[in-house]
Design a protein around this motif. Structure first.
Motif, PDB file in Angstrom:
ATOM      1  N   ASP A  61       0.826  -1.212   0.000  1.00 46.77           N
ATOM      2  CA  ASP A  61       0.000   0.000   0.000  1.00 46.77           C
ATOM      3  C   ASP A  61       0.858   1.258   0.000  1.00 46.77           C
ATOM      4  OD1 ASP A  61      -2.657   1.409   0.399  1.00 46.77           O
ATOM      5  OD2 ASP A  61      -1.603   2.042   2.210  1.00 46.77           O
ATOM      6  N   LEU A  62       1.948   1.261   0.753  1.00 46.68           N
ATOM      7  CA  LEU A  62       2.817   2.432   0.793  1.00 46.68           C
ATOM      8  C   LEU A  62       3.448   2.694  -0.567  1.00 46.68           C
ATOM      9  CD1 LEU A  62       4.609   1.979   4.243  1.00 46.68           C
ATOM     10  CD2 LEU A  62       2.790   3.596   3.665  1.00 46.68           C
ATOM     11  N   VAL A  63       3.893   1.641  -1.246  1.00 45.86           N
ATOM     12  CA  VAL A  63       4.475   1.819  -2.575  1.00 45.86           C
ATOM     13  C   VAL A  63       3.429   2.374  -3.541  1.00 45.86           C
ATOM     14  CG1 VAL A  63       5.516   0.627  -4.540  1.00 45.86           C
ATOM     15  CG2 VAL A  63       6.224   0.046  -2.217  1.00 45.86           C
ATOM     16  N   SER A  64       2.211   1.861  -3.479  1.00 39.60           N
ATOM     17  CA  SER A  64       1.145   2.347  -4.361  1.00 39.60           C
ATOM     18  C   SER A  64       0.846   3.817  -4.099  1.00 39.60           C
ATOM     19  CB  SER A  64      -0.120   1.510  -4.156  1.00 39.60           C
ATOM     20  OG  SER A  64       0.102   0.153  -4.471  1.00 39.60           O
ATOM     21  N   ARG A  65       0.804   4.198  -2.836  1.00 38.05           N
ATOM     22  CA  ARG A  65       0.536   5.608  -2.508  1.00 38.05           C
ATOM     23  C   ARG A  65       1.646   6.513  -2.997  1.00 38.05           C
ATOM     24  NH1 ARG A  65      -0.374   5.618   3.769  1.00 38.05           N
ATOM     25  NH2 ARG A  65      -0.115   7.854   3.386  1.00 38.05           N
ATOM     26  N   ALA A  66       2.879   6.075  -2.866  1.00 38.03           N
ATOM     27  CA  ALA A  66       3.990   6.895  -3.332  1.00 38.03           C
ATOM     28  C   ALA A  66       3.944   7.075  -4.847  1.00 38.03           C
ATOM     29  CB  ALA A  66       5.316   6.260  -2.911  1.00 38.03           C
ATOM     30  N   LEU A  67       3.638   6.009  -5.580  1.00 35.72           N
ATOM     31  CA  LEU A  67       3.569   6.109  -7.034  1.00 35.72           C
ATOM     32  C   LEU A  67       2.419   6.997  -7.491  1.00 35.72           C
ATOM     33  CD1 LEU A  67       4.335   2.412  -8.081  1.00 35.72           C
ATOM     34  CD2 LEU A  67       5.858   4.389  -8.207  1.00 35.72           C
ATOM     35  N   ALA A  68       1.437   7.192  -6.629  1.00 33.12           N
ATOM     36  CA  ALA A  68       0.291   8.024  -7.002  1.00 33.12           C
ATOM     37  C   ALA A  68       0.467   9.476  -6.584  1.00 33.12           C
ATOM     38  CB  ALA A  68      -0.989   7.457  -6.373  1.00 33.12           C
ATOM     39  N   ASN A  69       1.234   9.748  -5.513  1.00 31.29           N
ATOM     40  CA  ASN A  69       1.222  11.085  -4.918  1.00 31.29           C
ATOM     41  C   ASN A  69       2.574  11.772  -4.844  1.00 31.29           C
ATOM     42  OD1 ASN A  69      -1.572  10.697  -4.332  1.00 31.29           O
ATOM     43  ND2 ASN A  69      -1.029   9.584  -2.463  1.00 31.29           N
ATOM     44  N   ASN A  70       3.655  11.102  -5.156  1.00 30.44           N
ATOM     45  CA  ASN A  70       4.966  11.727  -4.962  1.00 30.44           C
ATOM     46  C   ASN A  70       5.147  12.937  -5.888  1.00 30.44           C
ATOM     47  OD1 ASN A  70       8.094  11.759  -5.861  1.00 30.44           O
ATOM     48  ND2 ASN A  70       7.896  11.181  -3.729  1.00 30.44           N
ATOM     49  N   PRO A  71       5.564  14.094  -5.359  1.00 29.09           N
ATOM     50  CA  PRO A  71       5.705  15.290  -6.205  1.00 29.09           C
ATOM     51  C   PRO A  71       6.821  15.186  -7.227  1.00 29.09           C
ATOM     52  CG  PRO A  71       6.452  15.720  -3.949  1.00 29.09           C
ATOM     53  CD  PRO A  71       5.801  14.385  -3.931  1.00 29.09           C
TER      54      PRO A  71
END
Length: 462
Positions: A61-71
């Protein structure tokens, strides 16, 4: 572990064509074969679900969130859009240019009788121009822009791959810090028991105050490890929050460090999986762009042919009917003397092409090194963890013996103290070894371009 990785024949063949450059080779001599470019391409997914192999849904889940939200990833995507617009602009140069105009004028004059007359004229027209690009200058410039677009997509995926790996590494580090904090608390509890025993023995006069002060000193030394670990955990959570594109906050936890599953690595991973590495794709497309730019610069040394045409009507109050106007022409422009500017531009393009070729060769060699280092890390860190685990178990048994002897009065407190110190060091070293081993698996994922599946392996082996 067998490190049978075959060979990147394409990369090594490309590397072999780079040497001294007395004369620039032909443009197609250093372009990688199409099969290398199209095997995976920039759209090969950086899969977040690959992290399921670690057995921790929180990590996935953390990897998915980073791929979606990282600036940073958003900025990389914006650079791709800029390159896409540049490619459209370069492609538009191959199309005719059409423009329209409506100039009008009014003239006043006095006739022989002294009367003012007014003459209004208008000339609507459409003008078209077209460059047939006989020598490929515009076509090569468009191809160079297209390759730059693909290179920018590769650069975006370099960010995606590095981001996924950084999040996984950061999460493993966070779980290792949690484990260090647990070790410190358990050790502090054990030394608290030892301190109470030492105080009771000193109060009853069974031992001197030396043992009491030694026990208290060891207790305080262990006590300071707890805020140190808590501070490191806070900083690690903040670093992970930044990767996730969030404000600093607590990071959810999944399974413990020792409960994380080690992803299976098949024997003899095929080297063709390295084709998915976005840094290789980026270096290759940069080479292609430099190659096409060189062709465009060479074509600029040749004459440029341009065709123009216009059609319109003349409307004027001096004429009863409008007059049609049509013209068609062409021009041939060829540089006669420019002080060597065009030749210098072509030489600069040649040098940039050679730089890109060397960079591509280095990227291919670095890919092999990354794989070799990561696989060696998996193997050696596993061996180290096994050895440290044996040391920890031996020291734990020794501590039980030393504690029993100390309570029975058969040995001094110093024996128990030395064993406690050794056990604490071994437990912390084991946490670090387990963390290093898991991190090595993350590095294998990154080195192979984003994980693998049985279908991927079967596809490149056919």
């Amino acid at each position: 572990m067998t490190r049978a990785l075959g060979g990147l024949a394409v990369a090594l063949a490309l590397a072999g064509c780079i040497g001294p450059r007395p004369v620039a080779p032909a443009a197609t001599a250093v372009v990688a074969p199409p099969a290398w470019r199209t095997a995976f391409g920039p759209d090969a997914p950086i899969r977040a679900d690959w992290w399921n192999a670690f057995g921790d849904p929180v990590l996935t889940d953390l990897v998915s969130r980073a791929l979606a939200n990282n600036p940073d990833l958003g900025a990389a995507a914006a650079r791709v859009e800029e390159a896409r617009a540049t490619e459209r602009l370069a492609r538009a140069q191959l199309s005719p240019s059409v423009s329209a105009g409506l100039p009008a004028s009014e003239a006043r004059a006095l006739n022989a009788f002294g009367t003012a007359t007014s003459n209004v004229a208008a000339q609507p027209s459409i003008t078209a121009s077209y460059d047939p690009d006989l020598f490929g200058r515009l076509r090569n410039a468009s191809a160079a822009a297209r390759a730059q677009l693909l290179a920018s997509e590769g650069a975006r995926d370099v960010v995606r791959l590095g981001l996924a790996s950084s999040v996984a590494t950061g999460y493993i580090t966070l779980r290792a810090l949690d484990a260090r904090l647990a070790v410190a608390r358990d050790t502090l509890a054990a030394r608290g028991d030892g301190l109470r025993i030492a105080r009771r023995r000193a109060e009853t006069g069974y031992t001197s105050n030396l043992e009491l002060h030694q026990a208290e000193g060891e207790y305080r030394a262990t006590e300071q490890l707890i805020p140190q670990a808590q501070l490191a955990i806070t900083r690690q959570e903040d670093a992970l929050s930044l990767l996730l594109g969030d404000n600093p906050r607590a990071i959810p936890r999944g399974v413990a460090l020792t409960a994380l599953t080690l992803p299976p690595i098949p024997e003899g991973l095929p080297a063709d999986l390295l084709r998915r590495r976005p840094d290789l794709y980026q270096a290759e497309q940069t080479l292609v762009a430099a190659d096409r730019s060189l062709d465009s610069a060479r074509a600029a040394l040749l004459p440029n042919v341009a065709l123009t045409g216009s059609a319109g009507v003349i409307l004027t109050t001096a004429l009863a009917n409008p007059v049609g106007v049509f013209s068609l022409g062409g021009s041939v422009l060829s540089p006669l003397f420019d002080g060597g500017r065009l030749r210098a531009s072509a030489d600069a393009a040649t040098a940039r092409r050679d730089q890109a070729a060397y960079a591509y060769r280095r990227a291919a060699i670095s890919a092999f090194r990354d794989v070799d280092d990561s696989l060696a890390g998996v193997q050696r860190s596993g061996q180290q963890a096994v050895a440290i685990r044996g040391q920890r178990d031996a020291l734990a048994a020794a501590l039980r013996n030393a504690s029993n002897r100390y309570r029975a009065g058969y040995s001094s407190y110093l024996d128990q103290l030395d064993t406690q110190r050794g056990l604490l060091t071994a437990e912390l070293a084991l946490v670090q070894a387990n963390s290093d081993r898991l991190t090595s698996y993350v590095l294998v994922y990154q080195a192979m371009g984003g994980g693998w599946t049985e279908a991927d392996i079967a596809a490149v082996r056919r």
